[in-house]
Every structure is written in structure tokens, then in C-alpha cells.
Scaffold this active site. Structure first.
Site, PDB file in Angstrom:
ATOM      1  N   HIS A 145       0.837  -1.249  -0.143  1.00  0.00           N
ATOM      2  CA  HIS A 145      -0.032   0.021  -0.153  1.00  0.00           C
ATOM      3  C   HIS A 145       0.794   1.285  -0.087  1.00  0.00           C
ATOM      4  CE1 HIS A 145      -3.483   2.481   1.477  1.00  0.00           C
ATOM      5  NE2 HIS A 145      -2.275   3.246   1.864  1.00  0.00           N
ATOM      6  N   GLU A 146       1.839   1.073   0.851  1.00  0.00           N
ATOM      7  CA  GLU A 146       2.797   2.396   0.880  1.00  0.00           C
ATOM      8  C   GLU A 146       3.605   2.628  -0.282  1.00  0.00           C
ATOM      9  OE1 GLU A 146       2.161   4.396   3.088  1.00  0.00           O
ATOM     10  OE2 GLU A 146       0.806   3.269   4.381  1.00  0.00           O
TER      11      GLU A 146
END
Length: 293
Positions: A145-146
Site C-alpha cells: 500500500h505504501e
């Protein structure tokens, strides 16, 4: 309220720093004896609006490290740190970006964030609590996600959006202030106290409306990052990570980092308009729904 205070503080700080620069650039003061010079005012508002936004972007990595006490992993000390660096490296390669700095900070809370001034000069950091309380599959999804945030250029995009709305806030508040001063209070030369009082009030009101716009864009990019994390780590792992976050009820990051964490604070009603992240249950539902298409 803290976001509004921060906006005004930034406004005043940049005004002091840039007032001399505006003259050096050949831009005359926007307040004249005859009224407003709209061209100068627009340039002034744009320099201030984008200046503060991009200054925050430039120092974002340094500020993030200081805010949480993050330590960049240059030489992995443990198997967990080795896994962390290798996972981010593999995901960064898959996403087509250079390896971000990988950092870790001591905290029992479960969170992670990404920041930086460009796709290839970014930072991805996780808390020790996340590594301890999540499975490796779930942690890998959070890292995905990051990394997706970085690959999507979300930090730069949000800085641009913030710069645009800052510019309109600064421009419109001074136009409104000038209009009130001249039309209602009949000031003929220069600008009276009504101008400055109206500008302050307009900054507050327009700043609130601007925050709603910026937060809406922030929430949309979370859906994109979830989808990116699903591509990098698997949709099931991404759903499981969000479900785990929901059960752990993580606390939001410090104000400056709130928009860049894996999750934000909850809220209902009007408060949702000012949330940096959609509710976790909404994000989970969106991921599950996308799997059926």
C-alpha cells in the site's frame, strides 16, 4: 481546528519570508492607493500558496523521521529488518521506482507511512507494533500500500492540490476583504481595519472549505493505494491487512503525517468530510467489490 490554525500560521510565516522576494521578482505590492492590483495579487497568492505546500514536501522526509523518531535501516540488524528491506525492494522494483529509504520506529501502535518529494526520493516507514502484531503476509500488504502511494506520486499530487486551493483561498479572501472595505465601509484610499478583519475571517471560512476539497482527494488516493497494494501483495492479503487494522483500532499519526499513514482516525457525520482516509470498512468493501469485476 488544528488544520485551520496550521494553515493560518503557514500563511503568516510565508508572508514574512516572501514579502521581500516579491519585490525582487518585480511584482508590485497588490494593495495600492487605487485598490487591488489583481495580477500582483494572483502572483502573490500563487507564490505563497504553492511555496508553503512545496516547502513541506521538500522537508517531508526529514520532518517525518523527527516526528516519530524513525531510524533508517542502512545495515539490517535482525532477520525482521532484512525481510523488511527485501520486501520493499522487491515491491519497488515491481512498481517501477527506485528503492525508497526504509525506516522503522519504536511504537506499540500499528501504523506505517510513505512520504518524500518524488517517486525516486521517498521514505517508507513502519512501526515495531505493526511488525509484531501482524502476520508477514498482512505486513507485506501494508508495505505494498505504501509503495503504491510512492509509485502513484501521491505526495506530489497532494502538494499540488494543496497549492491550488491555498492560492484560491489567499486570492479570494483578499478580494472579499477589499470589496467589504470599499463597498460597506466606504474606505476610499488604501485599506482600513475592515479589510484585514474580513481577510482573517475569509481565510478561516475558505480554509475550512479548502480542507474539505483536499481531504476528498486524500481519501480517493487511499482507494488507489489499496488497489496498488493488492497488485503487489495479493488482494486477499490486502483485505486481511485492512481487517486486522480495523480490529486493532490504530491511533492516527501526528498531524503532519496523518494523510500518509495506512489508516486515519474515525468519524461520522460532518467530521467525515475532514478525514484523510475513508473508513476501513468502506475500503475493505471497495477491495472486495473490485475482485468481482
Amino acid at each position: 481546528m488544528k488544520r485551520i490554525v496550521l494553515f493560518l500560521a503557514t500563511n503568516l510565516a510565508i508572508l514574512l519570508v516572501l514579502s521581500v522576494s516579491m519585490r525582487l521578482l518585480g511584482v508590485e505590492p497588490y494593495l495600492t492607493a487605487q485598490g487591488l492590483n489583481l495580477t500582483s495579487l494572483l502572483i502573490f497568492a500563487a507564490v505563497m500558496g504553492f511555496g508553503g505546500s512545496f516547502l513541506s514536501l521538500v522537508i517531508s522526509k526529514w520532518m517525518a523521521k523527527k516526528s516519530v523518531g524513525a531510524r533508517v535501516i542502512t545495515e539490517p540488524r535482525t532477520d525482521t529488518e532484512q525481510w523488511l528491506v527485501q520486501t520493499v525492494a522487491r515491491q519497488a522494483q515491481a512498481a517501477g521506482i527506485k528503492l525508497p529509504e526504509v525506516a522503522i520506529w519504536e511504537s506499540p501502535d500499528v501504523n506505517a507511512f510513505a512520504t518524500g518529494m518524488s517517486k525516486n526520493r521517498a521514505l517508507v516507514a513502519v512501526s515495531t507494533g505493526l511488525l509484531q502484531r501482524m502476520t508477514r503476509e498482512e505486513a507485506e500488504a501494508v508495505l505494498g500500500h505504501e509503495v503504491a502511494h510512492v509509485a502513484n506520486g501521491d505526495m506530489v499530487t497532494l502538494a499540488l492540490i494543496q497549492g491550488v486551493v491555498n492560492t484560491f483561498v489567499l486570492f479570494l479572501s483578499r478580494v472579499i476583504g477589499h470589496t467589504v472595505d470599499r463597498v460597506i465601509f466606504k474606505t476610499e484610499l488604501g485599506n482600513g481595519p475592515a479589510f484585514w478583519i474580513t481577510v482573517i475571517i475569509a481565510d478561516l471560512v475558505l480554509g475550512i472549505l479548502a480542507s474539505i476539497i483536499v481531504m476528498w482527494f486524500s481519501r480517493q488516493r487511499e482507494f488507489r493505494a489499496d488497489a496498488g497494494g493488492a497488485r503487489l501483495a495479493g488482494r486477499g492479503a490486502m483485505v486481511a491487512a485492512l481487517e486486522r487494522l480495523s480490529s486493532l483500532n490504530p491511533q492516527p499519526l501526528p498531524e503532519k503525517l496523518a494523510a500518509f499513514g495506512i489508516s486515519g482516525g474515525g468519524g461520522s457525520g460532518l467530521k467525515r468530510l475532514f478525514m484523510t482516509h475513508p473508513p476501513l470498512e468502506v475500503r475493505i468493501a471497495a477491495l472486495k467489490a473490485s475482485a468481482s469485476h
